[in-house]
Design a protein around this motif. Structure first.
Motif, mmCIF file in Angstrom:
data_model
loop_
_atom_site.group_PDB
_atom_site.id
_atom_site.type_symbol
_atom_site.label_atom_id
_atom_site.label_comp_id
_atom_site.label_asym_id
_atom_site.label_seq_id
_atom_site.Cartn_x
_atom_site.Cartn_y
_atom_site.Cartn_z
ATOM 1 N N SER A 130 1.002 -0.956 -0.206
ATOM 2 C CA SER A 130 -0.022 -0.106 0.349
ATOM 3 C C SER A 130 1.316 1.443 -0.045
ATOM 4 C CB SER A 130 -0.923 0.298 0.555
ATOM 5 O OG SER A 130 -0.552 -0.279 2.264
ATOM 6 N N GLN A 131 0.152 2.519 -0.188
ATOM 7 C CA GLN A 131 1.357 3.743 -0.286
ATOM 8 C C GLN A 131 1.608 4.003 1.631
ATOM 9 O OE1 GLN A 131 -0.733 5.774 -4.536
ATOM 10 N NE2 GLN A 131 -0.900 6.360 -2.750
ATOM 11 N N LYS A 132 0.844 3.622 1.731
ATOM 12 C CA LYS A 132 0.341 3.628 3.340
ATOM 13 C C LYS A 132 1.834 3.217 3.929
ATOM 14 C CE LYS A 132 -1.446 3.820 8.156
ATOM 15 N NZ LYS A 132 -2.821 4.207 8.861
ATOM 16 N N THR A 133 2.357 2.119 3.394
ATOM 17 C CA THR A 133 3.458 1.073 4.380
ATOM 18 C C THR A 133 4.474 1.735 3.594
ATOM 19 O OG1 THR A 133 1.871 -0.933 4.509
ATOM 20 C CG2 THR A 133 4.007 -1.343 3.507
ATOM 21 N N LEU A 134 4.742 2.322 2.161
ATOM 22 C CA LEU A 134 5.323 2.308 1.250
ATOM 23 C C LEU A 134 5.858 4.124 2.446
ATOM 24 C CD1 LEU A 134 4.266 1.843 -2.879
ATOM 25 C CD2 LEU A 134 6.371 1.049 -1.611
ATOM 26 N N GLU B 181 4.803 5.340 -11.969
ATOM 27 C CA GLU B 181 3.394 4.636 -13.252
ATOM 28 C C GLU B 181 3.713 5.443 -14.492
ATOM 29 O OE1 GLU B 181 -1.453 3.294 -12.240
ATOM 30 O OE2 GLU B 181 -0.212 5.818 -11.645
ATOM 31 N N LYS B 182 3.235 6.789 -14.923
ATOM 32 C CA LYS B 182 3.666 7.220 -16.534
ATOM 33 C C LYS B 182 4.384 6.718 -16.533
ATOM 34 C CE LYS B 182 1.353 11.918 -15.681
ATOM 35 N NZ LYS B 182 1.294 12.856 -16.023
ATOM 36 N N ALA B 183 5.511 6.429 -16.343
ATOM 37 C CA ALA B 183 7.268 5.971 -17.061
ATOM 38 C C ALA B 183 6.980 4.397 -16.694
ATOM 39 C CB ALA B 183 8.485 5.812 -16.168
ATOM 40 N N GLY B 184 5.707 3.721 -16.716
ATOM 41 C CA GLY B 184 5.030 1.987 -17.122
ATOM 42 C C GLY B 184 5.952 1.344 -16.129
ATOM 43 N N LEU B 185 6.374 1.701 -14.926
ATOM 44 C CA LEU B 185 7.611 1.252 -13.664
ATOM 45 C C LEU B 185 7.016 -0.015 -13.337
ATOM 46 C CD1 LEU B 185 10.257 4.259 -13.847
ATOM 47 C CD2 LEU B 185 10.653 1.416 -15.360
ATOM 48 N N VAL B 186 5.627 1.258 -12.501
ATOM 49 C CA VAL B 186 4.242 0.039 -11.569
ATOM 50 C C VAL B 186 3.428 0.514 -12.097
ATOM 51 C CG1 VAL B 186 6.137 1.087 -9.258
ATOM 52 C CG2 VAL B 186 4.551 2.640 -10.590
ATOM 53 N N GLU B 187 2.520 -0.344 -11.687
ATOM 54 C CA GLU B 187 1.005 -0.015 -11.811
ATOM 55 C C GLU B 187 -0.103 0.022 -10.631
ATOM 56 O OE1 GLU B 187 -0.330 -3.445 -13.834
ATOM 57 O OE2 GLU B 187 0.154 -4.897 -12.836
ATOM 58 N N ARG B 188 -0.848 0.429 -9.557
ATOM 59 C CA ARG B 188 -1.747 0.781 -9.271
ATOM 60 C C ARG B 188 -2.567 -0.375 -9.117
ATOM 61 N NH1 ARG B 188 -1.912 6.862 -7.114
ATOM 62 N NH2 ARG B 188 -0.912 7.532 -9.362
ATOM 63 N N ARG B 189 -3.294 -1.219 -7.956
ATOM 64 C CA ARG B 189 -5.234 -1.989 -8.364
ATOM 65 C C ARG B 189 -5.318 -1.927 -6.694
ATOM 66 N NH1 ARG B 189 -1.283 -7.616 -9.147
ATOM 67 N NH2 ARG B 189 0.400 -6.740 -10.983
ATOM 68 N N GLU B 190 -6.460 -2.237 -6.368
ATOM 69 C CA GLU B 190 -7.395 -1.593 -4.997
ATOM 70 C C GLU B 190 -6.886 -3.656 -5.223
ATOM 71 O OE1 GLU B 190 -11.498 -2.187 -6.305
ATOM 72 O OE2 GLU B 190 -11.586 0.399 -6.336
ATOM 73 N N SER B 191 -7.063 -3.090 -3.715
ATOM 74 C CA SER B 191 -6.544 -4.573 -2.824
ATOM 75 C C SER B 191 -8.136 -5.122 -2.963
ATOM 76 C CB SER B 191 -6.529 -3.951 -1.133
ATOM 77 O OG SER B 191 -6.698 -4.967 -0.667
ATOM 78 N N ASP B 192 -8.497 -6.442 -2.769
ATOM 79 C CA ASP B 192 -9.376 -7.634 -2.823
ATOM 80 C C ASP B 192 -9.923 -7.470 -1.898
ATOM 81 O OD1 ASP B 192 -8.539 -8.052 -5.567
ATOM 82 O OD2 ASP B 192 -6.572 -9.475 -4.593
ATOM 83 N N ARG B 193 -8.634 -6.819 -0.675
ATOM 84 C CA ARG B 193 -9.708 -7.341 0.750
ATOM 85 C C ARG B 193 -10.245 -5.992 1.425
ATOM 86 N NH1 ARG B 193 -4.727 -9.875 4.522
ATOM 87 N NH2 ARG B 193 -4.058 -7.319 2.974
ATOM 88 N N ASP B 194 -9.721 -5.227 0.707
ATOM 89 C CA ASP B 194 -10.187 -3.368 0.726
ATOM 90 C C ASP B 194 -10.071 -2.807 -0.130
ATOM 91 O OD1 ASP B 194 -11.025 -1.263 2.223
ATOM 92 O OD2 ASP B 194 -9.462 -0.750 4.172
ATOM 93 N N ARG B 195 -11.954 -2.084 -0.743
ATOM 94 C CA ARG B 195 -10.991 -1.332 -1.771
ATOM 95 C C ARG B 195 -10.989 0.034 -1.561
ATOM 96 N NH1 ARG B 195 -13.359 -3.551 -6.182
ATOM 97 N NH2 ARG B 195 -14.578 -5.367 -6.050
ATOM 98 N N ARG B 196 -10.850 0.550 -0.275
ATOM 99 C CA ARG B 196 -9.970 1.879 -0.366
ATOM 100 C C ARG B 196 -8.818 1.979 -0.473
ATOM 101 N NH1 ARG B 196 -12.513 2.627 5.907
ATOM 102 N NH2 ARG B 196 -11.460 -0.006 5.786
ATOM 103 N N ILE B 197 -7.737 0.368 -0.449
ATOM 104 C CA ILE B 197 -6.482 0.603 -0.257
ATOM 105 C C ILE B 197 -6.546 0.427 -1.566
ATOM 106 C CG2 ILE B 197 -4.787 -1.025 0.597
ATOM 107 C CD1 ILE B 197 -6.198 -0.939 3.137
#
Length: 165
Positions: free
Chosen positions: A62-66, A85-101
């Motif tokens: 999570s971004q909080k953990t980072l 993300e714009k550079a294609g190095l990472v991607e963000r995904r919704e957590s399966d356990r908590d959609r807020r994360i």
């Protein structure tokens, strides 16, 4: 104007009055400049490689953990993740356990940079310790650890926008 009227940076009031703090500042600035030049070849900015290595070790954070792991604030992480993300190095995904994360994952492109980043850090380490004996390296590490622990007692919160990532 003559150069004689402008003393070298080492002769400034800060260097003379606060030699340890100034030495840490000057060393960090030099280290960062070398790292920045080498990382730029990979299309990375300083500190992005730290996030990349962190995600390579434990993908899907999570971004909080980072933010906690990297000791920066959430806004800085969000900005860094956005750039990566714009550079294609990472991607963000919704957590399966908590959609807020939102979880951050390396892409194959980001993962492919891992060995190059490690190579850059290996080179930085070689440059950093080139003139030190094994005894001096050990003493430096002990002193650095003491300073880091002492400074950590201040409980400084990360700046609102570190603008370093």
């Amino acid at each position: 104007m003559s150069d004689d009227r402008h003393p070298a940076a080492e002769a400034t009031e800060l260097a003379e009055t606060f030699p340890v703090s100034y030495s840490i500042f000057a060393m960090a600035r030099t280290h960062r400049a070398i790292a920045a030049a080498e990382l730029a070849r990979l299309g990375l900015f300083p500190n992005q490689e730290i996030m990349l290595i962190q995600l390579a070790a434990s993908d899907g954070l999570s971004q909080k953990t980072l933010a906690r792991t990297l000791n920066v604030n959430h806004a800085t992480v969000a900005k860094t993740v956005g750039r990566m993300e714009k550079a294609g190095l990472v991607e963000r995904r919704e957590s399966d356990r908590d959609r807020r994360i939102t979880l951050v994952y390396l892409t194959p492109v980001g993962r492919a940079l891992h060995d190059d980043v490690i190579g850059i850090w290996r080179h930085l380490e070689e440059l950093t310790v080139a003139e030190l004996t094994a005894t001096e390296r050990a003493a430096f590490l002990r002193a650095s650890d003491k300073i880091r622990r002492a400074m950590g007692r201040e409980h400084i919160q990360p700046a609102i926008d570190a603008a370093t990532m």
